[in-house]
Design a protein around this motif. Structure first.
Motif, PDB file in Angstrom:
ATOM      1  N   ALA A 133       0.835  -1.207   0.000  1.00 51.75           N
ATOM      2  CA  ALA A 133       0.000   0.000   0.000  1.00 51.75           C
ATOM      3  C   ALA A 133       0.869   1.257   0.000  1.00 51.75           C
ATOM      4  N   SER A 134       1.951   1.223   0.750  1.00 54.12           N
ATOM      5  CA  SER A 134       2.868   2.371   0.776  1.00 54.12           C
ATOM      6  C   SER A 134       3.488   2.610  -0.596  1.00 54.12           C
ATOM      7  N   LEU A 135       3.892   1.532  -1.242  1.00 60.63           N
ATOM      8  CA  LEU A 135       4.496   1.664  -2.576  1.00 60.63           C
ATOM      9  C   LEU A 135       3.497   2.217  -3.595  1.00 60.63           C
ATOM     10  N   ILE A 136       2.247   1.874  -3.427  1.00 61.69           N
ATOM     11  CA  ILE A 136       1.209   2.384  -4.334  1.00 61.69           C
ATOM     12  C   ILE A 136       0.911   3.856  -4.038  1.00 61.69           C
ATOM     13  N   LEU A 137       0.788   4.200  -2.776  1.00 62.57           N
ATOM     14  CA  LEU A 137       0.300   5.529  -2.398  1.00 62.57           C
ATOM     15  C   LEU A 137       1.385   6.603  -2.278  1.00 62.57           C
ATOM     16  N   TYR A 144       1.582  11.216   3.606  1.00 64.46           N
ATOM     17  CA  TYR A 144       0.164  10.941   3.881  1.00 64.46           C
ATOM     18  C   TYR A 144      -0.220   9.567   3.325  1.00 64.46           C
ATOM     19  N   GLY A 145       0.348   9.199   2.197  1.00 65.15           N
ATOM     20  CA  GLY A 145       0.105   7.878   1.621  1.00 65.15           C
ATOM     21  C   GLY A 145       0.578   6.767   2.547  1.00 65.15           C
ATOM     22  N   ILE A 146       1.693   7.003   3.218  1.00 61.05           N
ATOM     23  CA  ILE A 146       2.191   6.006   4.180  1.00 61.05           C
ATOM     24  C   ILE A 146       1.241   5.924   5.379  1.00 61.05           C
ATOM     25  N   PHE A 147       0.730   7.064   5.801  1.00 61.07           N
ATOM     26  CA  PHE A 147      -0.263   7.087   6.882  1.00 61.07           C
ATOM     27  C   PHE A 147      -1.501   6.277   6.487  1.00 61.07           C
ATOM     28  N   VAL A 148      -1.997   6.493   5.276  1.00 60.49           N
ATOM     29  CA  VAL A 148      -3.170   5.751   4.783  1.00 60.49           C
ATOM     30  C   VAL A 148      -2.839   4.261   4.702  1.00 60.49           C
TER      31      VAL A 148
END
Length: 191
Positions: A133-137, A144-148
């Motif tokens: 998910a981190s790599l995608i976001l 913020y993508g890492i938070f999500v």
């Protein structure tokens, strides 16, 4: 091996549908509704009758006492996201993160050694979801993508305790958090 087939199908169809959302946007609502109705009909028909290809695919991939409900729930979860979230990019990422993260969490988690019995999950599965998910976001949303990714990985990690199929709510939750990025970032800065 059955779970690998299941998750591969989950991954492939999830990614295809995510990109379909980018292309067709809200126009996918009607086809999704039709797919859900057909899926529900096939679900009940397959319980009573053998339907070539469909029954074979379900037998190849089904979990015990499930018979394809997960796919129907996934379609409903995507439909909820499409209806309730206006930002198509957020819906796209919600579906993509869930499809990739959930599949990899299961595929890697099956072989995981660090089991958390209370949640019925493994640390390796959690990390697979979080990293994917981190790599995608991250390229699109930065930290913020890492938070999500962390929030969505955690929700998937505790999903067995929630007792509602995560296919129903996780794509929506990811899309919702992304869609409300400005509000959440403001709140985080306030705290």
């Amino acid at each position: 091996m059955r779970e690998i087939y299941r998750q591969t199908i989950h991954l492939v169809f999830g990614v295809l549908i995510a990109f379909s959302v980018l292309i067709f946007k809200k126009q996918l609502i009607i086809p999704l509704i039709v797919s859900i109705v057909i899926g529900i009909c096939l679900y009940f028909l397959c319980k009573r009758y053998y339907i070539p290809i469909v029954s074979d695919l379900l037998n190849l991939c089904k979990r015990e006492k499930e018979d394809g409900k997960g796919a129907i729930y996934f379609a409903i979860g995507m439909l909820i996201s499409l209806i309730l979230i206006d930002d198509i990019k957020a819906v796209f990422f919600g579906i993509l993160v869930f499809a990739v993260g959930d599949s990899l969490a299961t595929i890697i988690g099956i072989r995981g050694k660090l089991k958390i019995k209370y949640f019925g999950k493994t640390v390796e599965g959690f990390l697979a979801f979080f990293i994917s998910a981190s790599l995608i976001l991250y390229p699109f949303y930065g930290t913020y993508g890492i938070f999500v990714a962390l929030i969505s990985a955690f929700i998937e990690f505790v999903s067995k305790k929630i007792r509602i199929d995560d296919n129903l709510y996780l794509p929506f939750i990811v899309a919702f958090i992304i869609n409300h990025q400005i509000n959440i970032c403001s709140l985080m800065n306030f705290i």
